[in-house]
Design a protein around this motif. Structure first.
Motif, short mmCIF file in Angstrom:
data_model
loop_
_atom_site.label_atom_id
_atom_site.label_comp_id
_atom_site.label_asym_id
_atom_site.label_seq_id
_atom_site.Cartn_x
_atom_site.Cartn_y
_atom_site.Cartn_z
N ASN A 81 0.85 -1.18 0.00
CA ASN A 81 0.00 0.00 0.00
C ASN A 81 0.89 1.24 0.00
N VAL A 82 0.97 1.91 -1.12
CA VAL A 82 1.79 3.11 -1.25
C VAL A 82 0.87 4.29 -1.59
N ASP A 83 0.70 5.16 -0.61
CA ASP A 83 -0.17 6.34 -0.79
C ASP A 83 -1.57 5.95 -1.25
N GLY A 84 -2.07 4.85 -0.66
CA GLY A 84 -3.43 4.43 -0.99
C GLY A 84 -3.55 3.62 -2.26
N LEU A 85 -2.43 3.35 -2.92
CA LEU A 85 -2.47 2.58 -4.17
C LEU A 85 -1.76 1.24 -3.97
#
Length: 525
Positions: A77-81
């Motif tokens: 999960n990177v910045d919600g993506l």
């Protein structure tokens, strides 16, 4: 539509190697191998690094081509993506290893893969001949959670017989009261006692809703008990509903040819549609087969239809060559146990791959309870020697073969093996008035033993009460590690040796293990 296309059936596993509800890869393969699918495999959920062990299992055991189609690693999960960390070259390398090491036949990419990933896969792996697959599937039955090998080593596979309204007063009372939770308790007790699978029957003359009852019970058992089920009913519509409810690979009990092909033709389409194994009783239009030659004749008729016409794998066909009581004194049945033993040998020799099952306690019906345990144990021992694969039996109805006094073993073998005309009379006379050991009294065999000797005896003979006291006495004289290595472990080794020699069945080994567990727990304190 009349159009035939391949079916590629794949499962998603988490990082522990199980599906969402706990199904392991062996159970998944047991179910899929018995269904008309063309490819089995894994896809999605994880990257290739977490698929190695299940891919290895499929590569070694699946008769169908195996597909592995992973994600490009576990998502982050990177910045919600969702970001998938595995690059094209890394993924291609991992899948190439699986192709080389496990014989994987189809590879690809699921979530997070790109055209670049697939380009790298093609470049890394290229075109190559198909891998050689195993010729035969594993002989497995399965619950929703785990698979069980029908060919236990050592044999037999134990089928618990208590979740059966025709054989248990307790379960019949629970069923009449619609107490499904109570029946779940009985099922769990049997599994805890060493049953590999459970025979399940709710047929009763008092009720006409067997179909609804079995469906409801199977649903609850599937969710609460890990052991696979043997669905026991004489009615095809009852079996149909139960099979539709069951998520594992069941065994159907049973078919026969008493009315010609009628029972076979009503049950076999259901078995094939749901991938079930089938128990077949050696009964034909002439009646129940009583001699070895007749048992083989009836079995061959069924085999030719079930395997020859319907295409069921021989490993999914389990013959019950029938057990008759030896207690009647009827000359017709004096050799019946011996004929059953010879029938097992004949069936398994004539039809390679098929298996055999017996309801053990029928052989002693009508005898003194103490005599019954011994006759059952002797019959079971010789049946396993003859090649028996599965036994419907409860541990309380047998005693360990190795613990039968020589005189009583000889009396029982005279009866079971038809060695003497007066075998029944001599056995009845010997056991007349005998009571179960718990009420019989007698001298304490451990009275003159040292604490170390008592510990050894208690583990080998499954007597866990008071074992903590003997541990305390032993460690007052010896180092705890010495007690473990010099007393407890040799005792469990003796249990294991007896199990390997067929002198103990699994339930008794588990009881010894429980005594060992209590001893070690005390030792640790």
């Amino acid at each position: 539509t009349g159009v035939q296309i391949p079916i590629q059936a794949q499962v998603t596993l988490d990082t522990s190697g199980r599906k969402l509800l706990g199904t392991d890869i062996a159970a998944a393969l047991a179910v899929l191998e018995a269904l008309p699918v063309d490819v089995v495999g894994l896809n999605c959920s994880t990257g290739p690094e977490h698929m190695r062990e299940p891919a290895r299992y499929l590569g070694e055991h699946s008769t169908r081509p195996v597909a592995v189609i992973p994600n490009a690693g576990l998502p982050l999960n990177v910045d919600g993506l969702a970001v998938y960390p595995l690059g094209p070259d890394e993924m291609a390398h991992d899948l190439h290893e699986m192709v080389e090491q496990f014989g994987i036949g189809i590879v690809g990419g699921c979530c997070g893969t790109t055209p670049e990933h697939l380009t790298a896969l093609v470049r890394e792996i290229g075109r190559r001949p198909s891998s050689v697959r195993p010729a035969k599937p594993l002989a497995l039955t399965a619950s929703m959670v785990r698979a069980v090998d029908l060919q236990q080593d050592p044999a037999p596979l134990i089928v618990g017989e208590r979740v059966n309204t025709l054989g248990s007063r307790r379960v019949k009372r629970l069923a009449l009261a619609d107490d499904y939770d109570g029946m779940i308790v009985v099922a769990r007790e049997q599994v805890d006692s060493g049953a590999h699978a459970l025979d399940v029957c709710v047929a009763m003359t008092e009720r006409t809703d067997e179909r609804e009852m079995l469906r409801a019970l199977v649903k609850k058992l599937a969710l609460n008990v890990e052991a696979p089920l043997v669905l026991d009913s004489t009615e095809a519509d009852v079996l149909k509903d139960a099979l539709e409810q069951y998520p594992g690979r069941a065994i159907i009990n049973s078919i026969n040819m008493e009315n010609g092909r009628l029972k076979i033709d009503s049950v076999m389409p259901l078995a094939l549609a749901h991938g079930a194994a089938v128990v077949a009783m050696t009964i034909d239009e002439e009646g129940m087969a009583k001699t070895a030659s007749r048992k083989l004749e009836a079995a061959r008729k069924i085999y030719d239809i079930v395997v020859g016409e319907y295409g069921l794998a021989p490993e999914a066909l389990i013959f019950d060559p029938l057990t008759f009581p030896l207690s009647t004194g009827d000359e017709e049945f004096a050799r019946s146990a011996l004929e059953t033993l010879d029938g097992i040998r004949a069936i398994e020799t004539d039809m390679p791959g098929v298996m055999t099952i017996l309801g053990i306690s029928n052989v002693s019906f009508g005898l003194n309870p103490v005599a019954r345990k011994i006759v059952n144990a002797v019959f079971l021992y010789h049946a396993v020697e003859a090649g028996l694969d599965l036994a419907i039996v409860h541990p309380s109805h047998v005693m360990p073969f190795a613990e039968i006094p020589p005189v009583e073993r000889e009396l029982a073998e005279d009866l079971v093996l038809a060695r003497r005309d007066d075998a029944l009379a001599r056995l009845i006379e010997h056991f007349e008035g005998r009571e179960e050991e718990s009420t019989a009294g007698g001298p304490d065999p451990m009275a003159d033993m040292t604490p170390e000797e008592k510990l050894h005896y208690q583990i080998v003979y499954r007597k866990k009460e008071g074992i903590e006291e003997q541990i305390d006495l032993a460690v007052s004289k010896r180092d705890p590690v010495e007690v473990l290595n010099g007393v407890l472990l040799p005792a469990m080794k003796e249990v294991g040796d007896k199990f390997g020699a067929g002198e103990l069945i699994l339930p008794f080994v588990l009881q010894s293990a429980e005594a060992m567990k209590r001893a070690v727990s005390r030792l640790e304190t």
